[in-house]
Write a protein that holds these residues in place. Sequence first.
Motif, mmCIF file in Angstrom:
data_model
loop_
_atom_site.group_PDB
_atom_site.id
_atom_site.type_symbol
_atom_site.label_atom_id
_atom_site.label_comp_id
_atom_site.label_asym_id
_atom_site.label_seq_id
_atom_site.Cartn_x
_atom_site.Cartn_y
_atom_site.Cartn_z
ATOM 1 N N MET A 83 20.010 46.903 16.251
ATOM 2 C CA MET A 83 19.222 47.373 17.395
ATOM 3 C C MET A 83 18.282 46.268 17.869
ATOM 4 N N TYR A 84 17.671 45.574 16.903
ATOM 5 C CA TYR A 84 16.735 44.506 17.270
ATOM 6 C C TYR A 84 17.466 43.397 18.029
ATOM 7 N N ALA A 85 18.627 43.001 17.503
ATOM 8 C CA ALA A 85 19.398 41.929 18.158
ATOM 9 C C ALA A 85 19.800 42.353 19.564
ATOM 10 N N GLY A 86 20.212 43.614 19.700
ATOM 11 C CA GLY A 86 20.624 44.117 21.005
ATOM 12 C C GLY A 86 19.471 44.148 21.991
ATOM 13 N N LEU A 87 18.325 44.630 21.531
ATOM 14 C CA LEU A 87 17.155 44.693 22.418
ATOM 15 C C LEU A 87 16.756 43.289 22.859
ATOM 16 N N ALA A 89 18.704 40.710 23.190
ATOM 17 C CA ALA A 89 19.683 40.128 24.110
ATOM 18 C C ALA A 89 19.684 40.823 25.470
ATOM 19 N N ALA A 90 19.159 42.046 25.509
ATOM 20 C CA ALA A 90 19.236 42.839 26.743
ATOM 21 C C ALA A 90 18.403 42.214 27.858
ATOM 22 N N LYS A 91 18.991 42.199 29.052
ATOM 23 C CA LYS A 91 18.279 41.618 30.183
ATOM 24 C C LYS A 91 17.803 42.680 31.167
ATOM 25 N N GLY A 92 18.142 43.929 30.881
ATOM 26 C CA GLY A 92 17.911 45.002 31.851
ATOM 27 C C GLY A 92 16.455 45.306 32.150
ATOM 28 N N ASP A 93 16.244 45.944 33.304
ATOM 29 C CA ASP A 93 14.918 46.467 33.630
ATOM 30 C C ASP A 93 14.632 47.665 32.733
ATOM 31 N N TYR A 94 15.712 48.317 32.322
ATOM 32 C CA TYR A 94 15.620 49.457 31.413
ATOM 33 C C TYR A 94 16.632 49.226 30.307
ATOM 34 N N VAL A 95 16.259 49.601 29.101
ATOM 35 C CA VAL A 95 17.183 49.385 27.981
ATOM 36 C C VAL A 95 17.361 50.687 27.213
ATOM 37 N N THR A 96 18.611 50.970 26.872
ATOM 38 C CA THR A 96 18.937 52.175 26.112
ATOM 39 C C THR A 96 19.645 51.783 24.826
ATOM 40 N N VAL A 175 8.137 46.707 21.661
ATOM 41 C CA VAL A 175 8.917 46.954 20.443
ATOM 42 C C VAL A 175 9.341 45.622 19.819
ATOM 43 N N LEU A 176 9.746 44.681 20.671
ATOM 44 C CA LEU A 176 10.190 43.375 20.155
ATOM 45 C C LEU A 176 9.031 42.585 19.558
ATOM 46 N N ALA A 177 7.816 42.866 20.071
ATOM 47 C CA ALA A 177 6.647 42.130 19.562
ATOM 48 C C ALA A 177 6.324 42.532 18.127
ATOM 49 N N LEU A 178 6.788 43.697 17.704
ATOM 50 C CA LEU A 178 6.609 44.093 16.300
ATOM 51 C C LEU A 178 7.738 43.459 15.505
#
Length: 321
Positions: A83-87, A89-96, A175-178
């Motif tokens: 999940m962390y790797a996916g988040l 890599a995600a470039k979206g304005d919104y991420v699911t 979330v990524l900052a944690l």
Amino acid sequence: MAEQRKDLISLVIPCYNEEEAIPLLYPELIKISKQMDYVDFEFIMVDNCSEDKTLELMRGLHKSDARVHYISFSRNFGKEASMYAGLKAAKGDYVTIMDADLQDPPSLLPEMYQAVTTEGYDCAATYRKDRKGEPLLRSKMADAFYRMMGRISSAHMKSGARDYRLMKRQMVEAVLALEENERFSKGIFGWVGFKTKWIPFENVERSAGTTKLPFWSAFTYALRGIVSFSTVPLAVSSMTGIVCCLAAAVYAVYVIIKQLVTAEAVAGYPSLVCLILFIGGVQLLMIGVLGQYMAQIYLEIKNRPKYIIKETDAQEKAVSK
Ligand code: UDP
Ligand code: MG
């Protein structure tokens, strides 16, 4: 007039041995992306070093559909790392985040998107109203876990909550900052706060394949959650120490008075054995509690990467913290 840029939604999909589920998942993704033609999609599939054809399927999908991206780990680093790797890599304005087995219904996406775009929420999260199809013991223990976490930690967690949620970019960055290594996302989502809409849905059984989270890993995952988000067990161990000391003091007074009044020694062997076993047990238990926290400090301080990427369509940096 130039056409306005559509919002981009990134779907992060952790996969481990999902060769049976992916062929069922992808058509559903296509269906929802056609239905939601007012947004753009990217699908980020994270392969946790599957032993089956999962990675090959991902490569194939990427070739035929440029919106599909994949990341493949050098070994199984667990769903949290995916999940962390996916988040990241995600470039979206919104991420699911969405499971590969269709237990997170894609049909909820329009409602989730609406919540964050028109209803003023930062995040739309989902929870299961029931746990149909799950072993009774497991669902009872899960319920008890969430109730307890609600009392002992400041991170709000909802019983039955899934990792399936749509977040605004701002929340994703939080979330990524944690950056903790021993991750417990359900707690992290609650800890970062933000206005969250909770959307209930009926439990859906896995589309294909078997669960990748056996009972024991669910148990250690829960333990990690407690240690990550609460120091109450440490306070409990101190309190237990105080209670034992008080009990010992009271008993000592009783023994002295009895000796003075009746002049007969207190018969002691069986009670002594019980006490030694009891105190020994309590001490070991509390050292164990302390050990759990120490283990987590130890794992954090080493600061090893959360995952190692072996292959990706973007051929990103190989090792990422
Ligand atoms: N998963 C993963 N790595 C793992 C275990 C699971 O990426 O080590 C993925 C799995 O492919 C699925 C999701 O995490 O997409 C949830 O797993 P599963 O459905 O087996 O768990 P359950 O729904 O039974 O709790
Ligand atoms: Mg599942």
